[in-house]
Motif scaffolding. Structure first.
Motif, PDB file in Angstrom:
ATOM      1  N   THR A   1      -4.740  -2.082  -1.030  1.00  0.00           N
ATOM      2  CA  THR A   1      -5.168  -0.713  -0.703  1.00  0.00           C
ATOM      3  C   THR A   1      -4.023   0.250  -0.953  1.00  0.00           C
ATOM      4  O   THR A   1      -2.861  -0.149  -1.006  1.00  0.00           O
ATOM      5  CB  THR A   1      -5.603  -0.605   0.770  1.00  0.00           C
TER       6      THR A   1
ATOM      7  N   LYS B   1      -8.236  10.590   1.491  1.00  0.00           N
ATOM      8  CA  LYS B   1      -9.078   9.390   1.567  1.00  0.00           C
ATOM      9  C   LYS B   1      -9.781   9.114   0.242  1.00  0.00           C
ATOM     10  O   LYS B   1      -9.864   7.969  -0.208  1.00  0.00           O
ATOM     11  CB  LYS B   1     -10.105   9.551   2.691  1.00  0.00           C
TER      12      LYS B   1
ATOM     13  N   SER C   1      -7.349   2.365  -4.740  1.00  0.00           N
ATOM     14  CA  SER C   1      -7.581   1.008  -4.220  1.00  0.00           C
ATOM     15  C   SER C   1      -8.504   0.232  -5.143  1.00  0.00           C
ATOM     16  O   SER C   1      -8.297  -0.980  -5.379  1.00  0.00           O
ATOM     17  CB  SER C   1      -8.183   1.090  -2.811  1.00  0.00           C
ATOM     18  N   ARG C   2      -9.531   0.896  -5.701  1.00  0.00           N
ATOM     19  CA  ARG C   2     -10.426   0.221  -6.645  1.00  0.00           C
ATOM     20  C   ARG C   2      -9.676  -0.141  -7.929  1.00  0.00           C
ATOM     21  O   ARG C   2      -9.893  -1.207  -8.510  1.00  0.00           O
ATOM     22  CB  ARG C   2     -11.629   1.109  -6.951  1.00  0.00           C
TER      23      ARG C   2
ATOM     24  N   SER D   1       0.830  -1.209   0.000  1.00  0.00           N
ATOM     25  CA  SER D   1       0.000   0.000   0.000  1.00  0.00           C
ATOM     26  C   SER D   1       0.859   1.251   0.000  1.00  0.00           C
ATOM     27  O   SER D   1       0.369   2.341  -0.300  1.00  0.00           O
ATOM     28  CB  SER D   1      -0.925   0.009   1.223  1.00  0.00           C
TER      29      SER D   1
ATOM     30  N   SER E   1      -7.278   7.839  -2.295  1.00  0.00           N
ATOM     31  CA  SER E   1      -6.852   6.508  -1.856  1.00  0.00           C
ATOM     32  C   SER E   1      -7.896   5.459  -2.219  1.00  0.00           C
ATOM     33  O   SER E   1      -7.553   4.364  -2.700  1.00  0.00           O
ATOM     34  CB  SER E   1      -6.605   6.514  -0.341  1.00  0.00           C
ATOM     35  N   ASN E   2      -9.160   5.784  -2.023  1.00  0.00           N
ATOM     36  CA  ASN E   2     -10.229   4.826  -2.334  1.00  0.00           C
ATOM     37  C   ASN E   2     -10.285   4.532  -3.832  1.00  0.00           C
ATOM     38  O   ASN E   2     -10.498   3.384  -4.254  1.00  0.00           O
ATOM     39  CB  ASN E   2     -11.575   5.366  -1.859  1.00  0.00           C
TER      40      ASN E   2
ATOM     41  N   GLU F   1      -7.695  -3.207  -7.292  1.00  0.00           N
ATOM     42  CA  GLU F   1      -8.556  -4.396  -7.296  1.00  0.00           C
ATOM     43  C   GLU F   1      -8.890  -4.808  -8.727  1.00  0.00           C
ATOM     44  O   GLU F   1      -8.802  -5.991  -9.077  1.00  0.00           O
ATOM     45  CB  GLU F   1      -9.836  -4.107  -6.513  1.00  0.00           C
TER      46      GLU F   1
END
Length: 311
Positions: free
Chosen positions: A131, A112, A119-120, A35, A115-116, A123
């Motif tokens: 993450t 945040k 992270s997606r 991460s 970051s989200n 994935e």
């Protein structure tokens, strides 16, 4: 020009920066170690550099605007230097950010929301449950393969300026290596390397191990009302007169090689170092504007336009 990221001088004029690249559809996952350490890429190999160009121009404009506000500020009297010291610090801080980005590096905050999104992307790229850390990151454009390498360097909160100056000092080390190999006159190369080394000494608090000495000075002036730049003023120190910050507000317009970094006291060292970085940024951006084959590059459309308004 040896310090520039490949392709940066001919970038298109954008009003978005690295955060937008991280959030947007242009960036895809290249690799993931943790991460705190991963890289992104674009379908177009050189696509990411235009975001660095946009931010290099934006930070240079912020530096220029700050210097202009200092030049035309109304003071109670000529002895009052406090706010101008603070403005000078931020002008140098913005200039250093611009220099760093023109070289294809940045210290960028990943909040945040960003970051989200990353992270997606991780994935979707096959890194299940991966993450992206929140906080400050060092981003580096790798032009050989067109990736943006991202490494976590610190959390959200205290130490932002200190971390930035530490990594800026590393960029200066790289710059000295590039200057040594540059195709310019030997005496000019030597002089520039000496100047950069002297700047590093000042950033280091003259070898006391504090790579954020300018930030320390700014904090002393802001929060401790120190160094005699607020009432009651100190007109002279044991090592001579402090610099009149406002009277020297156009020192940055001189050639960087002509700016003497040997201050006789802390205020002089602070003022000269700040002007040196602002001068480097100014010369750097003007070269990017004038040598570009793209007449609508961000350096010309933003910085040169603002400079013309300020005259």
């Amino acid at each position: 020009s040896s310090m520039w990221a490949d392709g940066i001088k001919d970038s298109p004029n954008l009003n978005v920066g690295i955060a937008e690249y991280l959030k947007g559809n242009d960036s895809l996952v290249n690799s993931y170690s943790s991460s705190n350490d991963y890289s992104l890429y674009s379908r177009e190999k050189m696509d990411v550099v235009k975001y660095f160009a946009s931010e290099a121009a934006k930070f240079a404009c912020a530096s220029l605007e700050t210097m202009c506000s200092m030049k035309y500020s109304d003071l109670i009297n000529n002895k009052s230097q406090g706010w101008n010291m603070i403005k000078l610090y931020y002008a140098a801080f913005y200039a250093a950010h611009s220099i760093m980005r023109s070289a294809g590096n940045s210290v960028t905050m990943i909040d945040k929301g960003i970051s989200n999104i990353i992270s997606r992307k991780l994935e979707y790229g096959g890194y299940t449950l991966a993450t992206a850390a929140k906080g400050e990151h060092l981003t580096t454009f790798n032009s050989s393969i067109g990736t943006l390498d991202i490494k976590y360097i610190g959390g959200i909160g205290n130490g932002t300026h200190e971390r930035f100056w530490h990594h800026f000092n590393l960029i200066l080390e790289e710059l000295k290596i590039k200057v040594a190999a540059a195709g310019i006159a030997a005496d000019e190369r030597a002089q520039l390397i000496v100047q950069i080394s002297k700047l590093q000494e000042v950033l280091n608090g003259n070898s006391n191990g504090m790579l954020s000495w300018l930030s320390t000075m700014r904090n002393d002036v802001t929060y401790k009302i120190d160094h005699g730049v607020w009432f009651p003023y100190i007109e002279k120190t044991k090592s001579g007169n402090p610099v009149d910050v406002k009277q020297n507000s156009e020192l940055w317009l001189d050639d960087p090689e002509n700016i003497n970094l040997d201050g006789a006291n802390d205020i002089q060292s602070f003022v000269y170092a700040c002007h040196f970085m602002i001068s480097i940024s100014h010369v750097n951006v003007m070269l990017l504007a004038n040598l570009s084959e793209n007449k609508r590059n961000p350096f010309r459309n933003k910085y040169v336009a603002m400079l013309n308004m300020a005259k």
